[in-house]
Design a protein around this motif. Structure first.
Motif, mmCIF file in Angstrom:
data_model
loop_
_atom_site.group_PDB
_atom_site.id
_atom_site.type_symbol
_atom_site.label_atom_id
_atom_site.label_comp_id
_atom_site.label_asym_id
_atom_site.label_seq_id
_atom_site.Cartn_x
_atom_site.Cartn_y
_atom_site.Cartn_z
ATOM 1 N N PRO A 1 -13.473 0.588 7.468
ATOM 2 C CA PRO A 1 -13.092 -0.834 7.448
ATOM 3 C C PRO A 1 -12.105 -1.179 6.335
ATOM 4 O O PRO A 1 -11.325 -2.125 6.477
ATOM 5 N N THR B 1 -8.291 -1.927 6.887
ATOM 6 C CA THR B 1 -7.770 -3.203 7.386
ATOM 7 C C THR B 1 -8.304 -4.423 6.648
ATOM 8 O O THR B 1 -8.006 -5.554 7.027
ATOM 9 N N ARG B 2 -9.091 -4.208 5.585
ATOM 10 C CA ARG B 2 -9.568 -5.352 4.797
ATOM 11 C C ARG B 2 -9.789 -4.921 3.359
ATOM 12 O O ARG B 2 -9.862 -3.727 3.050
ATOM 13 N N ASN C 1 -0.767 -1.050 6.393
ATOM 14 C CA ASN C 1 -1.777 -0.989 5.343
ATOM 15 C C ASN C 1 -1.176 -1.266 3.972
ATOM 16 O O ASN C 1 -1.733 -2.033 3.163
ATOM 17 N N ASN D 1 -0.118 -4.970 3.784
ATOM 18 C CA ASN D 1 -1.293 -5.829 3.695
ATOM 19 C C ASN D 1 -1.915 -5.789 2.305
ATOM 20 O O ASN D 1 -2.349 -6.825 1.769
ATOM 21 N N LYS D 2 -1.979 -4.601 1.699
ATOM 22 C CA LYS D 2 -2.529 -4.490 0.347
ATOM 23 C C LYS D 2 -1.616 -5.161 -0.671
ATOM 24 O O LYS D 2 -2.084 -5.788 -1.626
ATOM 25 N N PHE E 1 -3.984 -8.872 1.502
ATOM 26 C CA PHE E 1 -4.429 -9.214 2.860
ATOM 27 C C PHE E 1 -4.214 -10.690 3.193
ATOM 28 O O PHE E 1 -4.975 -11.272 3.970
#
Length: 338
Positions: free
Chosen positions: A210, A213-214, A324, A327-328, A332
């Motif tokens: 997980p 993506t988060r 990824n 997003n980081k 996010f």
């Protein structure tokens, strides 16, 4: 401390820095790494000091061939040799059960260690000449975009490390894929140059952690580098817009404020006249996007932009790794138009 600039011909000098417990900037095919003797706890501790890296963020051991695995790992599954035969040397890190010879400071106290055989021939030659595995995270100040050339690494590490080897620009541009082989099914912990599709083709079922993506929660402990903390971030806050390329370009154009910058696919750069724009690469060329993503983010630190908007590829192939990293970098903060 004076940082010695070395060339690809200076393998023995570079190896000597590692052998005496120094810190060395090393080129790999992914990003430039900050290397130290992975069996020397004091030398490894200096990596964390130079980077300002949290102590619970484990490091990867780099080796010149799969033959070194049994020196540092135990209970090695057949899957490790399957992956090594197919993807090593290359941008793949395998999480395996460590032997006691691997210091706790490398693994953040975990009973596992990440192992990688880099594809850059100069890097492998240096490791072989030093005769020790090299613990090496990316060669940037912790949290900043990773360096994909010597100049970028020196921007963060000049005067903090003993030497750096110029091996040219990195050919992949994002850090290695990390797969945990101590679980069944094997688990993808960080996407990178070896894609999820390739891993599944080699092994069959591969789970996706997980944390890909988060953000990890405060009480969660990272099993591999880059899982827990905000990473790859320029000074200005980043917003990622996901979805169809034309739609995300139009959304950014409609919401772009004065003094804000844009990371976009090449085809849409002309939409943002009057703003600082960094090109990610053509929409259809994810390999170029992977090579460019960190340079694009880092470039904004030399500007006065107050915020950054970024387009993002879909998650197929190496697009998962690019997504990824973006997003980081954004913590996010994502606007999803899909």
């Amino acid at each position: 401390m004076k940082t010695e600039k070395l060339t690809a011909a200076d393998v023995e000098q570079a190896a000597a820095i590692l052998a005496r417990g120094g810190l060395l900037g090393i080129p790999t095919e992914t990003v430039y790494g900050l290397g130290a003797n992975g069996l020397d706890p004091e030398a490894v501790a200096h990596i964390f000091e130079a980077k300002g890296r949290p102590q619970d963020n484990p490091l990867i051991l780099h080796v010149p061939s799969a033959e070194w695995l049994e020196r540092y790992c135990q209970h090695i599954p057949n899957a490790a040799y399957t992956l090594a035969e197919r993807f090593w040397p290359g941008p793949l890190t395998m999480i395996l059960e460590r032997k006691p010879v691997v210091p706790d400071v490398v693994t953040a106290g975990l009973d596992t260690v990440g192992m990688r055989c880099p594809a850059h021939p100069v890097c492998r030659a240096i490791i072989a000449a030093a005769g020790v595995p090299v613990a090496a995270p990316s060669g940037n100040t912790s949290g900043r975009p990773s360096p994909t050339n010597m100049a970028d690494m020196l921007e963060d590490m000049e005067g903090k490390i003993d030497g750096i080897v110029d091996g040219g620009p990195c050919s992949v541009g994002v850090e290695s894929t990390i797969i945990d082989l101590t679980e069944q099914p094997p688990r993808l912990l960080r996407p990178g140059g070896v894609t999820l599709e390739e891993l599944r083709d080699a092994l069959g079922e591969v789970a996706v952690d997980p944390a890909v993506t988060r953000l990890m929660g405060a009480g969660e402990h990272p099993r591999a580098p880059g899982m827990k903390y905000r990473h790859y971030a320029p000074k200005a806050p980043v917003t990622v817009v996901k979805g169809d390329a034309a739609a995300t370009a139009a959304y950014i154009q409609a919401h772009l404020g004065e003094g804000e910058g844009v990371v976009c696919f090449d085809e849409y750069a002309d939409l943002y006249a009057g703003h600082t724009v960094e090109k990610l690469g053509p929409t259809a060329d994810k390999a170029a996007q992977a090579r460019n993503v960190f340079d694009a983010l880092r470039a904004f630190d030399d500007t006065n932009v107050t915020a950054i908007w970024s387009q993002c590829p879909d998650e197929g192939g190496i697009g998962l790794a690019i997504s990824n990293r973006l997003n980081k970098a954004a913590g996010f903060h994502i606007i999803d138009l899909t």
